[in-house]
Write an enzyme that holds these catalytic residues in place. Structure first.
Site, PDB file in Angstrom:
ATOM      1  N   LYS A  54      -7.206   3.557   7.118  1.00 10.91           N
ATOM      2  CA  LYS A  54      -7.552   3.865   5.730  1.00 10.91           C
ATOM      3  C   LYS A  54      -9.076   3.859   5.575  1.00 10.91           C
ATOM      4  O   LYS A  54      -9.660   4.770   5.019  1.00 10.91           O
ATOM      5  CB  LYS A  54      -6.898   2.818   4.836  1.00 10.91           C
ATOM      6  CG  LYS A  54      -6.980   3.083   3.384  1.00 10.91           C
ATOM      7  CD  LYS A  54      -6.063   2.115   2.648  1.00 10.91           C
ATOM      8  CE  LYS A  54      -6.425   2.048   1.192  1.00 10.91           C
ATOM      9  NZ  LYS A  54      -5.609   1.095   0.452  1.00 10.91           N
ATOM     10  N   GLU A  63       0.787 -11.295   4.064  1.00 13.68           N
ATOM     11  CA  GLU A  63      -0.505 -10.795   3.603  1.00 13.68           C
ATOM     12  C   GLU A  63      -0.452 -10.581   2.084  1.00 13.68           C
ATOM     13  O   GLU A  63      -1.468 -10.673   1.397  1.00 13.68           O
ATOM     14  CB  GLU A  63      -0.865  -9.482   4.325  1.00 13.68           C
ATOM     15  CG  GLU A  63      -2.348  -9.129   4.251  1.00 13.68           C
ATOM     16  CD  GLU A  63      -2.768  -8.051   5.243  1.00 13.68           C
ATOM     17  OE1 GLU A  63      -3.153  -8.384   6.381  1.00 13.68           O
ATOM     18  OE2 GLU A  63      -2.702  -6.861   4.889  1.00 13.68           O
TER      19      GLU A  63
HETATM   20  O1  F6P Z   1      -5.543  -6.856   8.083  1.00 13.46           O
HETATM   21  C1  F6P Z   1      -6.278  -6.375   7.031  1.00 13.46           C
HETATM   22  C2  F6P Z   1      -6.092  -4.909   6.798  1.00 13.46           C
HETATM   23  O2  F6P Z   1      -6.968  -4.508   5.801  1.00 13.46           O
HETATM   24  C3  F6P Z   1      -4.667  -4.534   6.436  1.00 13.46           C
HETATM   25  O3  F6P Z   1      -4.338  -4.743   5.119  1.00 13.46           O
HETATM   26  C4  F6P Z   1      -4.624  -3.114   6.862  1.00 13.46           C
HETATM   27  O4  F6P Z   1      -3.313  -2.691   6.945  1.00 13.46           O
HETATM   28  C5  F6P Z   1      -5.350  -3.191   8.191  1.00 13.46           C
HETATM   29  O5  F6P Z   1      -6.370  -4.134   7.965  1.00 13.46           O
HETATM   30  C6  F6P Z   1      -5.891  -1.895   8.729  1.00 13.46           C
HETATM   31  O6  F6P Z   1      -6.860  -1.305   7.905  1.00 13.46           O
HETATM   32  P1  F6P Z   1      -7.318   0.180   8.074  1.00 13.46           P
HETATM   33  O7  F6P Z   1      -6.162   1.074   7.838  1.00 13.46           O
HETATM   34  O8  F6P Z   1      -8.400   0.390   7.074  1.00 13.46           O
HETATM   35  O9  F6P Z   1      -7.847   0.373   9.481  1.00 13.46           O
END
Ligand code: F6P
Length: 522
Positions: A208, A354
């Site tokens: 994300k 979480e």
């Molecule tokens: O572990 C924390 C977190 O922000 C999760 O909520 C999320 O799923 C994961 O890291 C991966 O984040 P990203 O999709 O931004 O790489």
């Protein structure tokens, strides 16, 4: 309008529940189950799903008081706010709209005054067309060969959901081999690289933020490995991305045309219904992916529209609160009787812990009651030969969800009969136990009385250990979608009742920051 901010322990219902608990805490499931109507009275159905929660330390009054609690904290209002796109993730200033991702209705859902449904539909069309091209072999790698292997690069919500679903739907899988790289541990990516041919591998980078250390490090390593055989001009044919951070994706070298969207109104651990689920669609085909979404939508509508007394996620959430806050149970077990679901407990650990592992309420005040449960588990029957001893005879109270299927997929009837006999056998053993008299009767012919008396206490099962039987007709993409959405709504319900924010995750930040600092010092 923000979520209401009500301390559950200060409600009238809580006070009544406390009295009710004190008057009934010695209640025995065995006695309760003498009522021949109990199973029917304490079961709920939704199409191919039935949930039997009769083997719990509850009476009709317990349920009605728990429902009263849900009403007093205005759960209904919270559900409506979530579905309609209010900014209920207040600490991050975001809407929470994973339910919109699977909605098939034309009703608009507005974010910043704009209907998001068209973007969702466009993303689904893009997923479908891309999946079809790759699966059919029309999508070619840099030497003209079709794709044979998919590598999902992500972590947390960008890994656990797709990995769990692909594993669970293995039966529906096509010819592509799907791999998941998540850990920063270089041995993880190295083991996977060993199995790959750069000419026929498609990498799906899912992040994300596109800043997550693990994902970016793994993606760079795989890109460098790929570039040992190919050139940068070949990257568009082999690397696609799912992200909100278009600039970072562009800098990495992914072609704009091969970027799938993610949105801030979908939390990472609730994102497998978005393009984060691309590797699911690639692995089982778009139609099966859509069926997964349809199953989730069926659960969404049930959750949104059903009275709390008959609402499966609400009832499961209330039972969990009953044990967590009144019986002081600390953990819950999730026990699927299907080897396909072996990754479900890991997935649920992120989704549940979480989300609800919070110690500050929606007012910003430190909480003086228990919140998030610790969830763990493994598949039956393997776990019967591992940790079930503790669940049956240990000192801890561990409410358990048993998940099973009436039919197996390959139809090995003998196996399935034995599997389900174990499923029900465990539930009964936990609920009813084995009394001294029963043990005595059993040992009567095996030795003298003195010997029996010595052995007897070790062979007694106290019983009275609660569980739910969550039973589907068959493991299908649709029933899996329903199951996952059931837990999602259970999580949200509990968060509302505990007066916490379930959709942020600041608790994961400090460790990340310190790791960065330490790395810079090296
Ligand atoms: O572990 C924390 C977190 O922000 C999760 O909520 C999320 O799923 C994961 O890291 C991966 O984040 P990203 O999709 O931004 O790489």
């Amino acid at each position: 309008m923000a979520l209401k901010n009500i301390n559950p322990t200060k409600t009238q219902a809580w006070e009544k529940l406390t009295d009710h608990f004190n008057n009934n805490k010695e209640i025995r499931i065995k006695d309760l189950c003498k009522d021949i109507n109990r199973q029917e009275d304490f079961s709920l159905e939704l199409g191919d799903l039935s949930v039997d929660f009769s083997k719990n330390r509850i009476t009709e009054e317990t349920i009605s008081l728990l429902v009263e609690l849900a009403k007093e904290v205005d759960l209904k209002d919270a559900i409506e706010k979530q579905f309609s796109g209010e900014v209920i993730n207040v600490t991050e200033g975001r809407e929470v709209l994973h339910t919109a991702l699977r909605s098939t209705s034309d009703e608009p859902v507005l974010v910043d005054g704009k209907n998001i449904k068209p973007q969702i539909q466009a993303a689904l069309r893009k997923i479908r067309s891309f999946s079809n091209k790759v699966i059919s072999g029309k999508w070619k790698g840099y030497t003209g060969k079709s794709i044979t292997d998919i590598v999902n690069i992500g972590i947390g919500g960008s890994d656990l959901g797709p990995d769990m679903v692909v594993e669970s739907l293995q039966y529906y899988k096509n010819q592509l081999t799907t791999h998941f790289v998540s850990n920063i541990d270089g041995d993880h990516v190295s083991e996977i690289m060993k199995k790959l041919n750069p000419e026929t591998t498609l990498f799906v980078i899912v992040s994300k933020t596109f800043t997550t250390q693990e994902t970016i490090t793994n993606a760079e390593t795989l890109k460098n490995w790929f570039l040992k055989s190919a050139t940068i001009f070949d990257i568009p044919k082999h690397f696609v991305a799912v992200s909100t951070n278009l600039e970072a994706v562009d800098n990495f070298g992914v072609d704009k045309a091969n970027v799938f969207p993610m949105w801030n109104w979908v939390g990472g651990r609730f994102s497998l219904w978005s393009a984060v689920g691309l590797s699911i669609s690639l692995s089982v085909g778009f139609d099966n992916y859509r069926a997964l979404l349809d199953g989730a939508e069926e659960m969404d509508l049930h959750y949104k529209n059903t009275a709390f007394e008959n609402n499966i996620p609400v009832i499961l959430a209330l039972l969990s609160i009953w044990y967590n806050n009144f019986y002081e149970a600390e953990t819950e077990a999730v026990l699927p009787y299907s080897q396909y679901l072996k990754k479900l407990p890991d997935y649920l650990q992120q989704a549940i812990m979480e989300s609800n592992g919070k110690g500050v309420d929606r007012n910003g005040d430190k909480i003086d009651y228990q919140t998030g449960t610790i969830v763990w588990g493994s598949t039956g029957t393997n776990m019967q030969h591992a940790f079930m001893q503790l669940v049956h005879q240990g000192t801890k109270l561990i409410p358990a969800d048993f998940i099973g299927y009436k039919e197996s997929l390959y139809g090995l009837v003998d196996h399935h009969k034995k599997l389900m006999a174990n499923f029900y056998g465990q539930i009964e053993a936990l609920a009813f136990g084995k009394t001294e008299e029963e043990v005595h009767l059993e040992l009567k012919f095996s030795g003298d009385e003195a010997k029996i008396a010595k052995l007897l206490p070790f062979k007694v099962f106290e019983g009275n250990r609660p569980s739910n039987a969550i039973l589907f007709d068959k493991l299908t993409p649709r029933s899996l979608g329903k199951l996952i959405a059931l837990y999602e709504h259970k999580i949200f319900t509990q968060g509302i009742l505990w007066n916490i924010y379930s959709y942020d995750q600041f608790g994961v930040e400090l460790g990340k920051e310190l790791a960065k600092k330490l790395l810079n010092k090296q």
